[in-house]
Motif scaffolding. Structure first.
Motif, PDB file in Angstrom:
ATOM      1  N   UNK A 128       0.825  -1.209   0.000  1.00  0.00           N
ATOM      2  CA  UNK A 128       0.000   0.000   0.000  1.00  0.00           C
ATOM      3  C   UNK A 128       0.857   1.256   0.000  1.00  0.00           C
ATOM      4  N   UNK A 129       1.914   1.257   0.794  1.00  0.00           N
ATOM      5  CA  UNK A 129       2.811   2.419   0.837  1.00  0.00           C
ATOM      6  C   UNK A 129       3.502   2.612  -0.511  1.00  0.00           C
ATOM      7  N   UNK A 130       3.993   1.515  -1.087  1.00  0.00           N
ATOM      8  CA  UNK A 130       4.658   1.594  -2.390  1.00  0.00           C
ATOM      9  C   UNK A 130       3.688   2.060  -3.473  1.00  0.00           C
ATOM     10  N   UNK A 131       2.439   1.615  -3.395  1.00  0.00           N
ATOM     11  CA  UNK A 131       1.452   2.042  -4.378  1.00  0.00           C
ATOM     12  C   UNK A 131       1.193   3.534  -4.341  1.00  0.00           C
ATOM     13  N   UNK A 132       1.121   4.104  -3.120  1.00  0.00           N
ATOM     14  CA  UNK A 132       0.920   5.546  -2.991  1.00  0.00           C
ATOM     15  C   UNK A 132       2.121   6.314  -3.535  1.00  0.00           C
ATOM     16  N   UNK A 133       3.317   5.834  -3.237  1.00  0.00           N
ATOM     17  CA  UNK A 133       4.532   6.479  -3.743  1.00  0.00           C
ATOM     18  C   UNK A 133       4.587   6.412  -5.264  1.00  0.00           C
ATOM     19  N   UNK A 134       4.222   5.259  -5.822  1.00  0.00           N
ATOM     20  CA  UNK A 134       4.223   5.093  -7.281  1.00  0.00           C
ATOM     21  C   UNK A 134       3.252   6.063  -7.942  1.00  0.00           C
ATOM     22  N   UNK A 135       2.053   6.194  -7.388  1.00  0.00           N
ATOM     23  CA  UNK A 135       1.064   7.105  -7.963  1.00  0.00           C
ATOM     24  C   UNK A 135       1.571   8.545  -7.923  1.00  0.00           C
ATOM     25  N   UNK A 136       2.160   8.943  -6.794  1.00  0.00           N
ATOM     26  CA  UNK A 136       2.712  10.291  -6.700  1.00  0.00           C
ATOM     27  C   UNK A 136       3.815  10.501  -7.737  1.00  0.00           C
TER      28      UNK A 136
END
Length: 256
Positions: A128-136
Motif C-alpha cells: 500500500x505504501x509503495x502504491x501511494x509512492x508510485x502514484x505520486x
C-alpha cells in the motif's frame, strides 16, 4: 432426439476447476508467491485509487465528478486484480479480510494459518505504501508527503464501520453459499457503491488507509486520522462476522 450422456471420465476431465478468491487461499502455491501477489495487488490497488484521484482533480474542479472518476477507476481496477491474483493468494489485499480468514480457520473453517497471517499483513502494508509512492511519482507529486486531509469526524468513523461490515458480510457470505466465483464482480461493485453511500467513501482496509496517509492528494488521509479509521475497520469486521453467522446460519438435521 436421443441425448448421449458423456462418460464420467470425460466429465471429470472437462469440468472446470474452482478458482480461489477472497475467502479461499489455495495451499499449493508457495508462500513467497502468495506474499508477492498480496504486495503487488495491494500496491496496484492503492496506485489506482491515488492515481485516479490525482488525475480527476487535474481534469475538473467538480468534486462529484472527481469522486465519480475515482470510484469508477477503483471498481475496474479492483475487479481485474481480484480476477488475476485470486487464484494465487486469494486476493485479500486487506488485513481485515486476512484477519477474519485466520479467525474462521481457528474456529474450524477454511482460511489462512498464523504463519500466513504474519506474512500477508506486512506484505499488504508495504504494498500500500509503495502504491501511494508510485502514484505520486507518475503524476510528478512529492514521493512522500503526509496528507493534510483530516477525516476524524464521528460520522466518517461510523461510515467505516458500515463499509467494512458490509465487505466482510459479502465476502464470507459468498464463501458460505459457494459463490466465490462471483467475487471479482461482487466485491468491486460493492466498493464502488460504498464510495457513494458511506460518508467515509469506504476505505474499509487498514493497509490502504496507511498507504493513503503518504500522499497529500485527493485520496489522502491525515496520519492523525489513521488509528481511528483502522479501529473502526476492525470493529466493522467483527460486526460483519456476526452478520454472517446470523444471516447464513447453518440449519441442523432432524434428530441432531
Amino acid at each position: 432426439m436421443t441425448v448421449i450422456e458423456p462418460a464420467a471420465s470425460d466429465a471429470i476431465a472437462t469440468a472446470p476447476s474452482p478458482q480461489p478468491a477472497p475467502g479461499a487461499t489455495p495451499p499449493p502455491t508457495p508462500l513467497v508467491a502468495r506474499a508477492a501477489a498480496e504486495l503487488v495487488g495491494t500496491a496496484a490497488l492503492v496506485a489506482v485509487v491515488v492515481g485516479s484521484g490525482i488525475q480527476a482533480t487535474q481534469l475538473t474542479d467538480d468534486v462529484a465528478l472527481q469522486l465519480l472518476a475515482n470510484s469508477t477507476a477503483t471498481v475496474f481496477g479492483l475487479g481485474v486484480l481480484i480476477a488475476l491474483l485470486g487464484p494465487v493468494s486469494g486476493a485479500h489485499f486487506n488485513p481485515v479480510v486476512t484477519l477474519t480468514e485466520w479467525w474462521t480457520a481457528r474456529r474450524g473453517g477454511g482460511g489462512v494459518t498464523a504463519r500466513e497471517l504474519a506474512v500477508y499483513i506486512p506484505a499488504q502494508i508495504v504494498g500500500a505504501i509503495l502504491g501511494a509512492i508510485l502514484a505520486d511519482a507518475m503524476f510528478g507529486e512529492p514521493l512522500v508527503k503526509w496528507s493534510t486531509h483530516d477525516r476524524s469526524a464521528g460520522n466518517l468513523l461510523l461510515g467505516e464501520v458500515v463499509a467494512t461490515a458490509g465487505l466482510i458480510l459479502l465476502i464470507f457470505g459468498l464463501a458460505r453459499t459457494d459463490r466465490l466465483r462471483f467475487a471479482p464482480v461482487a466485491v468491486a461493485s460493492y466498493i464502488g457503491a460504498a464510495y457513494w453511500f458511506t460518508s467515509s467513501t469506504s476505505f474499509a482496509n487498514p493497509a490502504v488507509t496507511i498507504g493513503r496517509a503518504f500522499t497529500d492528494t485527493f485520496a489522502g488521509i491525515a496520519p492523525a486520522s489513521v488509528p481511528a479509521f483502522i479501529g473502526m475497520q476492525l470493529i466493522g469486521a467483527v460486526v460483519g462476522l456476526a452478520l454472517v453467522a446470523v444471516v447464513f446460519m447453518r440449519g441442523r438435521r432432524a434428530g441432531e
